[in-house]
Every structure is written in structure tokens, then in C-alpha cells.
Design an enzyme around this catalytic site. Structure first.
Site, PDB file in Angstrom:
ATOM      1  N   GLU A  35       0.827  -1.207   0.000  1.00 48.87           N
ATOM      2  CA  GLU A  35       0.000   0.000   0.000  1.00 48.87           C
ATOM      3  C   GLU A  35       0.861   1.256   0.000  1.00 48.87           C
ATOM      4  O   GLU A  35       0.607   2.204  -0.762  1.00 48.87           O
ATOM      5  CB  GLU A  35      -0.939  -0.013   1.212  1.00 48.87           C
ATOM      6  CG  GLU A  35      -1.895  -1.190   1.230  1.00 48.87           C
ATOM      7  CD  GLU A  35      -1.270  -2.469   1.772  1.00 48.87           C
ATOM      8  OE1 GLU A  35      -1.884  -3.527   1.635  1.00 48.87           O
ATOM      9  OE2 GLU A  35      -0.145  -2.395   2.346  1.00 48.87           O
ATOM     10  N   ARG A 104       6.048 -10.772  11.072  1.00 45.62           N
ATOM     11  CA  ARG A 104       4.980  -9.782  11.174  1.00 45.62           C
ATOM     12  C   ARG A 104       3.793 -10.269  11.998  1.00 45.62           C
ATOM     13  O   ARG A 104       2.848  -9.512  12.212  1.00 45.62           O
ATOM     14  CB  ARG A 104       4.507  -9.398   9.764  1.00 45.62           C
ATOM     15  CG  ARG A 104       3.737 -10.499   9.062  1.00 45.62           C
ATOM     16  CD  ARG A 104       3.565 -10.272   7.574  1.00 45.62           C
ATOM     17  NE  ARG A 104       2.981  -9.011   7.204  1.00 45.62           N
ATOM     18  CZ  ARG A 104       2.751  -8.635   5.933  1.00 45.62           C
ATOM     19  NH1 ARG A 104       3.080  -9.457   4.939  1.00 45.62           N
ATOM     20  NH2 ARG A 104       2.210  -7.472   5.660  1.00 45.62           N
ATOM     21  N   ARG A 166      -1.093 -13.564  -0.798  1.00 49.22           N
ATOM     22  CA  ARG A 166       0.120 -13.986  -0.093  1.00 49.22           C
ATOM     23  C   ARG A 166      -0.158 -15.324   0.596  1.00 49.22           C
ATOM     24  O   ARG A 166      -0.887 -15.391   1.576  1.00 49.22           O
ATOM     25  CB  ARG A 166       0.555 -12.951   0.936  1.00 49.22           C
ATOM     26  CG  ARG A 166       0.964 -11.612   0.352  1.00 49.22           C
ATOM     27  CD  ARG A 166       2.282 -11.714  -0.409  1.00 49.22           C
ATOM     28  NE  ARG A 166       2.743 -10.410  -0.867  1.00 49.22           N
ATOM     29  CZ  ARG A 166       2.433  -9.854  -2.023  1.00 49.22           C
ATOM     30  NH1 ARG A 166       1.625 -10.503  -2.866  1.00 49.22           N
ATOM     31  NH2 ARG A 166       2.898  -8.675  -2.370  1.00 49.22           N
ATOM     32  N   ALA A 235       6.538 -10.325 -16.906  1.00 50.73           N
ATOM     33  CA  ALA A 235       7.332 -10.121 -18.120  1.00 50.73           C
ATOM     34  C   ALA A 235       6.508 -10.259 -19.395  1.00 50.73           C
ATOM     35  O   ALA A 235       6.964  -9.870 -20.478  1.00 50.73           O
ATOM     36  CB  ALA A 235       8.487 -11.111 -18.160  1.00 50.73           C
ATOM     37  N   ASP A 264       3.301  -3.309  -7.664  1.00 51.63           N
ATOM     38  CA  ASP A 264       2.788  -2.099  -7.013  1.00 51.63           C
ATOM     39  C   ASP A 264       3.082  -0.867  -7.867  1.00 51.63           C
ATOM     40  O   ASP A 264       2.266   0.050  -7.942  1.00 51.63           O
ATOM     41  CB  ASP A 264       3.422  -1.931  -5.627  1.00 51.63           C
ATOM     42  CG  ASP A 264       3.148  -3.113  -4.718  1.00 51.63           C
ATOM     43  OD1 ASP A 264       2.074  -3.718  -4.832  1.00 51.63           O
ATOM     44  OD2 ASP A 264       4.026  -3.424  -3.889  1.00 51.63           O
TER      45      ASP A 264
END
Length: 322
Positions: A35, A104, A166, A235, A264
């Protein structure tokens, strides 16, 4: 004051190694977060962007705040007195392969809540940008994403949803159960070509959408009211499906140095072009340009372009084709 783009989620400290972590050596500290990467990219391209989130009362959190402010991103952040800022280690295992290791779980960033997001939405934004990463962090973060999407859509704000699946955070079935309902509030859905089945409703008479039915998944999303279904193919370039049709564009050939953050960057380019009033072709082209800048420079966002730099890759491509 209304900003061009508002986003929220977890920003972490990224500690990068130029080789295998097991070999030791120096680490380069950077800010990472899908983000905040998009917020920086949109700001670099001449628009206002705001990021909301929670950091720990630690040097890592201070570093994130300092870096984002230095890039001109407006901050609506809280400092958690007890939880730590998330950390990610990234190793360049080979020239073509990097691996990430996340620390995390239970982080300060995972505590972002509906009340914090509600206050930020009051200020107004032209685009609300959300990702599936935030929804996977915790039940309260998921609630914040669901509330923000529903409120923004009801208020006529453009809602951008990047799937950003993820596997270390949740399973595909868990992601599908949360993200498919979210897509009903989205104006723009952005996904890699293997993520569309996580947001598209399944064909009638089937239990789940096929990950290989790109056109069918896009058509069903458009039928829900999504205006742009944007497919990132790395790609192989990217494509956009709208009610007017389907447009594909190849990637720009660059020397790939670091692909982390390239998706992103593409999103930031696409949304900045939308803010500038560009049509589908212009949005797609700018997204591909921004992604090429990111892939050919090191770091999640360090190499993202300013407006007067966008033509550099076009010029370089033209010179190689002559």
C-alpha cells in the site's frame, strides 16, 4: 482535505541482503509494503496520496514514518505502545530468484481498525486503494477493509482492489471467501493472471472459478459492476477488460534487477493515469512503464519515476529498435 488517493495497510522494515542470508554480510534497510509503495508511486507521479496504518514505538516505526513523509505521502498513523513494527528479510538467492522471510505475526500493523479508517475516510479521497494483504493480517484489519470498501463505494469513491495474494498469510480458499465479496464494491480490480479466481464469482453450476479462465472471470466481474479488470502478467505485460472490450500490451524490455515492488509500481502508474483522465490505453501504458522502472532498479520503490522521466524508457526502446 480531499486527496487523490487514500490507502491503508501494513508497512514494514525490509532488510535486504545481496546474497544468501546464511552467508551473513551487510543488510540494507528499506521500507516495504504494497500500500505504501503505491502511495509513493502516485505521489512521485504528481498526485496527492495518504497512507493510514499503525507502527510500533520503535526505531523501525520511526524509520517508516520518516521515509514516507520524505516522499510526500500524507500520514494518518498511530503508534502502538506495545506491539512491534513488522520486519521482512529479503535475500537475493540467485540473479533471478529472491526469497522473503516475514516477522509480522502480531505486529503493530495488524491492529489497524475500522475506527481509524473511518476517521481517515471522513477527509475524502478520489480513489480508495485496498489490497488483499491487509484483509489477511487480522480479523480487525479485515473488518476495516470490508467497512472501507462498502462505505467508499456507497459514497461514489473509486475503489481499487489489488488482490495481492500472499500464501504465507492465508490459503486460497480463505482468501476467496473474503475477497470475492469485496470485489462487489470495487470499481477497479487488479490481479495477477493466477489470482482472478479469488475474486471472480464462479460460473453458474460450478463451485469455483477456474484460475485459467481469464476472459470468463473478467466478464463475470464486469457483470458485477466492476469497470476495469486489470490483469498483471509480469514479463508478459498486462491486459485490461472493460465493457468496451479487451486491450493487451507487452512489457517493456529492460534488464531486470529487482522485481519486488514491480506490481505495485504498475498499479501506481495505472491509477495515476486514471487520475489524469487517461483512457484505457494510456492507463495501461503508464502502468507498464512504471513497472519497468521498478523492475530495473533495486528496492520496492526507490526507482519509481517522476512525470518527466516516463518518456525515458520509451526513448530508450525507440533507439534500440532503430
Amino acid at each position: 482535505m480531499t486527496v487523490d488517493l487514500l490507502t491503508f495497510g501494513e508497512s514494514m522494515v525490509s532488510l535486504r541482503s545481496a546474497g544468501p542470508l546464511v552467508s551473513g554480510g551487510s543488510l540494507d534497510m528499506q521500507v516495504a509494503g504494497a500500500e505504501s509503495n503505491v502511495a509513493i508511486g502516485v505521489t512521485r507521479l504528481g498526485h496527492t496520496a495518504a497512507w493510514a496504518g499503525v507502527v510500533g514505538a520503535d526505531p523501525h516505526g520511526q524509520f517508516i514514518v520518516k521515509q514516507l513523509r520524505g516522499e510526500g505521502v500524507q500520514l494518518h498513523h498511530h503508534v502502538h505502545p506495545e506491539r512491534s513494527t513488522g520486519v521482512m528479510f529479503l535475500e537475493q538467492r540467485t540473479a533471478d530468484l529472491s526469497r522473503a522471510f516475514y516477522y509480522r505475526a502480531g505486529s503493530a500493523g495488524s491492529t489497524i481498525s475500522r475506527s481509524q479508517v473511518d476517521a481517515v475516510l471522513d477527509a475524502g479521497a478520489r480513489i480508495l486503494h485496498l489490497t488483499g494483504i491487509t484483509a489477511a493480517l487480522s480479523p480487525e484489519a479485515r473488518d476495516a477493509v470490508e467497512y472501507a470498501a462498502e462505505r467508499a463505494a456507497a459514497e461514489g469513491t473509486v475503489v481499487s482492489l489489488d488482490v495481492n495474494y500472499r500464501s504465507k498469510l492465508w490459503s486460497r480458499d480463505q482468501a476467496r471467501a473474503v475477497l470475492a465479496p469485496l470485489a462487489r464494491h470495487a470499481t477497479i480490480v487488479i490481479a495477477s493472471d493466477d489470482e482472478l479466481d479469488l475474486v471472480a464469482p464462479p460460473p453458474k453450476g460450478t463451485a469455483a472459478a477456474s484460475p485459467h479462465d481469464e476472459a470468463g472471470a473478467a466478464a463475470r466481474l464486469l457483470g458485477l459492476g466492476v469497470s476495469d479488470v486489470v490483469v498483471k502478467r509480469g514479463a508478459a505485460g498486462a491486459g485490461v477488460y472493460t465493457a468496451e472490450g479487451h486491450l493487451d500490451a507487452p512489457a517493456i524490455a529492460v534488464t531486470s534487477v529487482d522485481t519486488v515492488g514491480a506490481g505495485d509500481a504498475f498499479t501506481a502508474g495505472y491509477l495515476s493515469a486514471l487520475l489524469d483522465g487517461e483512457g484505457v490505453a494510456g492507463r495501461l501504458h503508464r502502468g507498464i512503464l512504471a513497472g519497468a522502472f521498478a523492475a530495473s532498479t533495486r528496492g520496492d520503490w526507490a526507482g519509481l519515476p517522476c512525470p518527466d522521466e516516463l518518456s525515458l524508457l520509451d526513448a530508450a526502446r525507440g533507439s534500440t529498435q532503430r
